[in-house]
Design an enzyme around this catalytic site. Structure first.
Site, PDB file in Angstrom:
ATOM      1  N   ASP A 272      95.651  41.091  73.167  1.00  0.00           N
ATOM      2  CA  ASP A 272      95.468  41.940  71.988  1.00  0.00           C
ATOM      3  C   ASP A 272      96.750  41.978  71.149  1.00  0.00           C
ATOM      4  O   ASP A 272      97.853  42.077  71.696  1.00  0.00           O
ATOM      5  CB  ASP A 272      95.126  43.348  72.483  1.00  0.00           C
ATOM      6  CG  ASP A 272      94.695  44.278  71.381  1.00  0.00           C
ATOM      7  OD1 ASP A 272      93.605  44.058  70.832  1.00  0.00           O
ATOM      8  OD2 ASP A 272      95.439  45.227  71.076  1.00  0.00           O
ATOM      9  N   GLU A 327     101.414  29.002  87.372  1.00  0.00           N
ATOM     10  CA  GLU A 327     101.669  28.943  88.821  1.00  0.00           C
ATOM     11  C   GLU A 327     100.362  29.014  89.603  1.00  0.00           C
ATOM     12  O   GLU A 327     100.347  28.824  90.808  1.00  0.00           O
ATOM     13  CB  GLU A 327     102.546  30.134  89.243  1.00  0.00           C
ATOM     14  CG  GLU A 327     103.974  30.030  88.742  1.00  0.00           C
ATOM     15  CD  GLU A 327     104.712  31.357  88.949  1.00  0.00           C
ATOM     16  OE1 GLU A 327     104.290  32.169  89.801  1.00  0.00           O
ATOM     17  OE2 GLU A 327     105.705  31.561  88.235  1.00  0.00           O
TER      18      GLU A 327
HETATM   19  O1  TEU Z   1      92.754  44.517  66.676  1.00  0.00           O
HETATM   20  C1  TEU Z   1      93.835  44.237  65.828  1.00  0.00           C
HETATM   21  C2  TEU Z   1      93.582  44.232  64.349  1.00  0.00           C
HETATM   22  O2  TEU Z   1      94.532  44.275  63.605  1.00  0.00           O
HETATM   23  C3  TEU Z   1      92.277  44.186  63.697  1.00  0.00           C
HETATM   24  O3  TEU Z   1      91.353  43.333  64.171  1.00  0.00           O
HETATM   25  C4  TEU Z   1      91.775  45.530  63.304  1.00  0.00           C
HETATM   26  O4  TEU Z   1      90.904  46.072  64.241  1.00  0.00           O
HETATM   27  C5  TEU Z   1      91.074  45.466  61.988  1.00  0.00           C
HETATM   28  O5  TEU Z   1      91.962  44.941  61.092  1.00  0.00           O
HETATM   29  C6  TEU Z   1      90.640  46.828  61.499  1.00  0.00           C
HETATM   30  O6  TEU Z   1      89.608  46.645  60.564  1.00  0.00           O
HETATM   31  C7  TEU Z   1      92.958  44.665  68.030  1.00  0.00           C
HETATM   32  C8  TEU Z   1      91.635  44.968  68.710  1.00  0.00           C
HETATM   33  O7  TEU Z   1      90.781  43.872  68.552  1.00  0.00           O
HETATM   34  C9  TEU Z   1      91.094  46.233  68.148  1.00  0.00           C
HETATM   35  O8  TEU Z   1      89.813  46.539  68.623  1.00  0.00           O
HETATM   36  C10 TEU Z   1      92.058  47.350  68.505  1.00  0.00           C
HETATM   37  O9  TEU Z   1      91.650  48.539  67.895  1.00  0.00           O
HETATM   38  C11 TEU Z   1      93.468  47.015  68.063  1.00  0.00           C
HETATM   39  O10 TEU Z   1      93.876  45.693  68.354  1.00  0.00           O
HETATM   40  C12 TEU Z   1      94.469  47.921  68.753  1.00  0.00           C
HETATM   41  O11 TEU Z   1      94.525  47.620  70.108  1.00  0.00           O
END
Ligand code: TEU
Length: 662
Positions: A272, A327
């Site tokens: 993420d 690994e």
């Molecule tokens: O998402 C990161 C992100 O910047 C985008 O996909 C964001 O959700 C979008 O721009 C908003 O409209 C990741 C995850 O996929 C998301 O579900 C999480 O909320 C976020 O990180 C935080 O962990």
């Protein structure tokens, strides 16, 4: 190129010969491509000797909260959240959310669909402020989703079906409720203080944030904590404080957790917001610029986020993480959620020594224009030279469900390209049935991003949608619809956490029964890909056509040396017609590529002249697809005016797969 017709057999069945047509349809149903056992030993996980499994295996994303909820068999007597306080039998699925037992119950469905790996969005202990992307304990599932035993069972059951399992790692931040953060914020002297990114404020009394950085959504990223008066950094939302990856204790703890999951058999991780891991060590402000927030956070209001995203130390860490997973045997993989154009994101692969894969999100906003797709196919292919591979993404749990807004033909055409392109297709749950986007306004959303944008005016919403963003991600997270039973089979007997949609929306059951459904199109194309090494491992060429042509042709050529196995050379082409008019394929291609040419599949079966397409024996699939009577749009798919009726015209929004010589 013309499609020659050597394997297209006239059946002699008259169009109006209903009994025969019924019999044919039944026969086709019996032999429909789909169940993996019919395809013999070809599985994605038994990759060719010198090809890693991850660079061609289609991945299916499960968003556990919205997939299927059954309740866990191990609930009883284990004191987890679903066990009734009064000692009566547990009310399984009382929560109206999906769970791990539900995922396990659908693994046969996923194996039958023909994907090779399952990525699960986070199901770990969490206060669910961001529905799992705010983790309070990385090592255990949230009781609402199941038990430790359920996790092991899930891994085992995936492996039993030849499916790889990919977990979602949120390395950048924890939940504000994680015990590490609770300790960290308690005092400046606490041993966990430096596990997070704390800074004194500027100005009198430190009341101003340490610098000008904004979070990835364009909002404030620094938050002042009253206990100590210092500020903590959060690249996403305020309840997701960033971990300090420069602290060796933090890093060691996270690596121990990662190894723990690898030891338990997890095959890889989706990472993420990996681009946000490290920030500038000196906390210098971002340069000012005339900019508005972007989907990737690379620009915020009036600044470019160069000091807090894509830091060189994050790129270097990609190598360390790769070294750690390398690994393990069998090989594991890392796919990074990073943002920007292909030249930016490929840097995370570190010439083959970094992340195995990164998401390429440009597909999400590329319109149905052939020149745009030809260019994208070429750019991603050359930006990720083998052994690297691009990824092909049409949606996820953050993005509007774009494919569902298209017609069945347009949708399958894009899926055909996703299957035909060199690289890794990622399928988000529900895409295979064209599950529609919900319509809840941000002010009514449960999504924290929706709450942040609850007052966004209509034009801002439409702008975001055009950019492939969702300001209320509830709408792309509405539950899967399995059948026509109570609650569409999602969480039987319980009120679902998000609306399951009106009766008019599709279900898996409906589409299973319809040979020409989107779902069966997915099954057939995935089966073709599994049966054709060229589609998995072949080199890619975007076939030259005139600039204004609505055709996109991908040629995939496999030489035995590419895969280090004793396979026959193979050339497979995927052609898409991105216009609403029939188009004859360009002349000359057939003769250039050799004598043999076998049409393997087309998304719009012929409306006349017997079975639409015989799947060639060369593909080893041995089935026929489509139903000429059910989908035909009335036009004649062969150009009958041309001598010998041996020239093919791609119908409106059609995609076709053919094998040509070697
Ligand atoms: O998402 C990161 C992100 O910047 C985008 O996909 C964001 O959700 C979008 O721009 C908003 O409209 C990741 C995850 O996929 C998301 O579900 C999480 O909320 C976020 O990180 C935080 O962990």
């Amino acid at each position: 190129m013309d499609f020659p017709v050597p394997v297209i057999r006239r059946s002699g069945v008259a169009r109006k010969d209903v009994p025969c047509r019924v019999a044919m349809r039944q026969a086709r149903r019996r032999t429909r491509i789909g169940p993996h056992e019919r395809l013999g030993p070809a599985t994605y996980t038994a990759a060719m000797p010198n090809q890693p499994w991850w660079n061609s295996t289609p991945v299916y994303q499960v968003y556990p909260r919205s997939f299927c909820g059954l309740g866990s068999s191990s609930d009883e007597g284990q004191g987890n959240a679903r066990t009734s306080q009064d000692g009566s039998s547990p009310n399984l699925s009382a929560d109206g959310i999906g769970d791990l037992a539900g995922v396990i119950s659908k693994l046969d469905y996923l194996a039958d669909l023909g994907v090779g790996a399952v990525w699960l969005s986070p199901f770990f202990v969490s206060p669910q402020q961001d529905f799992g992307y705010d983790i309070a304990d990385y090592e255990h599932p949230d009781p609402a989703y199941g038990t430790d035993e359920d996790v092991d069972e899930l891994i085992a059951q995936c492996h039993a079906r030849g499916l790889k399992v990919i977990f979602d790692l949120v390395l950048n931040h924890t939940s504000i409720e994680h015990p590490w953060f609770v300790a960290s914020r308690s005092s400046r002297e606490n041993p966990y203080r430096d596990w997070y990114v704390w800074r004194p404020g500027r100005g009198p009394g430190g009341r101003l944030p340490p610098n000008n950085w904004r979070n990835m959504l364009g909002g404030r990223g620094w938050h002042r904590d009253p206990t100590t008066g210092e500020w903590y950094w959060a690249a996403f939302l305020p309840f997701q404080p960033d971990l300090n990856w420069r602290n060796s204790d933090t890093r060691n703890a996270m690596m121990t957790m990662i190894r723990g999951w690898l030891d338990r058999g997890v095959d890889g991780f989706r990472l993420d917001i990996f681009n946000a891991l490290f920030e500038d060590e000196d906390f210098r402000s971002n340069p000012r610029a005339l900019a508005v927030p972007t989907e990737d956070g690379s620009h915020s209001w009036f600044q470019r986020n160069v000091r807090n995203l894509d830091h060189p130390d994050t790129l270097a860490f990609a190598r360390d993480l790769r070294a750690a997973i390398d690994e393990y045997d069998p090989p594991r993989m890392l796919v990074g959620e990073v943002f920007g154009d292909e030249d930016n994101v490929v840097r995370y692969c570190q010439d083959g020594a970094g992340l195995n894969l990164v998401f390429c999100f440009e597909t999400v906003t590329t319109p149905l224009q052939a020149d745009r797709w030809r260019s994208l196919l070429e750019r991603l292919d050359s930006a990720f030279p083998a052994p690297l591979a691009p990824t092909w993404v049409h949606g996820n749990h953050d993005r509007p469900r774009r494919l569902a807004s298209m017609t069945r033909d347009q949708h399958l055409m894009l899926f055909g390209l996703q299957i035909g392109a060199r690289g890794v297709p990622f399928i988000y749950q529900g895409e295979e049935i064209g599950l529609p986007e919900g319509a809840t306004a941000p002010r009514n959303g449960l999504d924290p991003v929706a709450r942040m944008f609850r007052w966004a005016p209509g034009p801002a919403m439409s702008f975001a949608k055009r950019k492939g963003l969702s300001l209320n991600r509830d709408n792309c997270r509405t539950p899967m619809r399995w059948d026509r039973s109570d609650g569409f089979g999602f969480t039987p007997g319980q009120t679902p956490w998000l609306p399951t949609g009106p009766a008019s929306w599709p279900t898996v059951e409906d589409q299973d029964a319809d040979p020409n459904s989107r779902l069966n199109g997915y099954r057939q194309l995935l089966a073709l890909r599994k049966a054709l090494p060229a589609l998995q491992f072949g080199a890619q060429e975007v076939i030259a056509v005139p600039a204004e042509s609505p055709l996109v042709g991908i040629r995939r050529s496999l030489a035995p040396s590419d895969v280090g196995a004793d396979t026959a050379p193979q050339i497979v082409e995927v052609w898409a017609n991105m216009s609403d008019q029939p188009v004859r394929l360009p002349q000359g291609e057939a003769s250039r590529t050799g004598a043999r040419s076998t049409l393997l599949w087309r998304s719009k079966p012929s409306s006349v002249g017997g079975p639409s397409v015989g799947v060639g024996s060369a593909a080893g699939v041995g089935s026929a697809v489509g139903d000429e009577s059910a989908v035909g749009d009335g036009s004649v798919s062969r150009d009958e005016s041309v001598a010998g009726a041996d020239r093919w015209v791609a119908k409106a929004f059609e995609v076709a797969v053919r094998e040509v010589g070697p």
